[in-house]
Design an enzyme around this catalytic site. Structure first.
Site, PDB file in Angstrom:
ATOM      1  N   THR A  78       0.828  -1.295  -0.161  1.00  0.00           N
ATOM      2  CA  THR A  78       0.002   0.100   0.046  1.00  0.00           C
ATOM      3  C   THR A  78       0.750   1.263  -0.149  1.00  0.00           C
ATOM      4  O   THR A  78       2.068   1.115   0.130  1.00  0.00           O
ATOM      5  CB  THR A  78      -1.004  -0.156   1.233  1.00  0.00           C
ATOM      6  OG1 THR A  78      -0.256  -0.322   2.420  1.00  0.00           O
ATOM      7  CG2 THR A  78      -1.947  -1.127   1.218  1.00  0.00           C
ATOM      8  N   TYR A  79       0.249   2.517  -0.151  1.00  0.00           N
ATOM      9  CA  TYR A  79       0.872   3.691  -0.159  1.00  0.00           C
ATOM     10  C   TYR A  79       2.066   4.019   1.043  1.00  0.00           C
ATOM     11  O   TYR A  79       1.608   3.731   2.185  1.00  0.00           O
ATOM     12  CB  TYR A  79      -0.018   4.780  -0.121  1.00  0.00           C
ATOM     13  CG  TYR A  79       0.521   6.184  -0.577  1.00  0.00           C
ATOM     14  CD1 TYR A  79       1.359   6.175  -1.828  1.00  0.00           C
ATOM     15  CD2 TYR A  79       0.387   7.260   0.138  1.00  0.00           C
ATOM     16  CE1 TYR A  79       1.800   7.458  -2.187  1.00  0.00           C
ATOM     17  CE2 TYR A  79       0.916   8.474  -0.188  1.00  0.00           C
ATOM     18  CZ  TYR A  79       1.750   8.788  -1.356  1.00  0.00           C
ATOM     19  OH  TYR A  79       2.350   9.740  -1.786  1.00  0.00           O
ATOM     20  N   MET A  80       3.303   4.212   0.562  1.00  0.00           N
ATOM     21  CA  MET A  80       4.277   4.185   1.622  1.00  0.00           C
ATOM     22  C   MET A  80       4.560   5.517   2.104  1.00  0.00           C
ATOM     23  O   MET A  80       5.608   5.618   2.971  1.00  0.00           O
ATOM     24  CB  MET A  80       5.805   3.763   0.909  1.00  0.00           C
ATOM     25  CG  MET A  80       6.134   4.652  -0.127  1.00  0.00           C
ATOM     26  SD  MET A  80       5.325   4.656  -1.661  1.00  0.00           S
ATOM     27  CE  MET A  80       5.714   6.061  -2.413  1.00  0.00           C
TER      28      MET A  80
END
Length: 230
Positions: free
Chosen positions: A60-62
């Site tokens: 998922t978005y880091m």
């Protein structure tokens, strides 16, 4: 002599899934990656890797400061844990982690997009550094959804009789730990746990390590006095 032996069992909770800052810290601690390197690798894992049938985003978005996990991801993790490790490693309900301070919480924590996609499943498609980071993110996420570890602690308090010419009696304390149920450590590994503990200060006077069998009141042989000034 041994003044006292104290025994207790503690329950140790897993860490939450990574947020941006903790991922950067772990990349440095485990692999010696600079923060920019960690984020570049995470960007690649997020944007997608060709697994043979097109690019697939693996994480998922880091860029996030929230440790929150969606209910769907929690349920997927619980199914995986039950299958791979057994029901004993599942807590009664999914753990909830709260953010510190003023987290925006627009995104979830950093986690695999599919809990069932193990590091071994993608190893052939990633370069060594990408695989290291994916494995770390996957392990931390799965561990965060597992049962607490149980650890038996044994603390020996040693009373030191003053040497000739001295008047002060000193009390020394040493603690040894034994894992009685690994819980989340089953997936994180004990070496990883030791690295996580490197930044955790012990209580004053405590030193963690192995202890020989000791009994209260037992006399100990004085080998050497070591002095240091700090």
């Amino acid at each position: 002599k041994v003044a006292q032996i104290v025994r207790r069992e503690i329950s140790k909770r897993p860490q939450p899934s990574f947020i941006t800052s903790t991922l950067q810290q772990a990349g440095s601690r485990f692999f010696g990656f600079a923060p920019a390197r960690t984020m570049k690798l995470a960007q690649k894992l997020y944007e997608g890797v060709d697994l043979g049938s097109g690019a697939v985003g693996l994480i998922t978005y880091m860029r996030t400061d929230s440790p929150a996990i969606s209910k769907e991801a929690q349920q997927a993790a619980r199914a995986l844990i039950a299958e791979k490790f057994g029901a004993d490693y599942l807590p009664d309900s999914p753990p909830v982690y709260r953010s510190r301070g003023n987290a925006q919480e627009a995104h979830e924590a950093i986690r695999p997009t599919e809990a069932a996609r193990t590091p071994e499943d993608v190893a052939a498609f990633l370069d060594p550094e990408e695989l290291k980071l994916y494995r770390l993110i996957w392990q931390r996420f799965v561990a965060s959804q597992m049962a607490n570890a149980r650890i038996a602690q044994r603390t020996a308090e040693v009373e030191a009789v003053p040497p000739p010419g001295k008047t002060s009696t000193y009390l020394f304390r040493a603690t040894a730990s034994e894992v009685t149920f690994p819980g989340y450590m089953k997936v994180m590994g004990f070496e990883a746990e030791k690295k996580e503990k490197e930044d955790e200060p012990l209580a004053e006077g405590e030193e963690e390590g192995a202890l020989p069998p000791l009994n209260e009141g037992e006399s100990l042989e004085h080998l050497e006095w070591l002095e240091s000034r700090k």
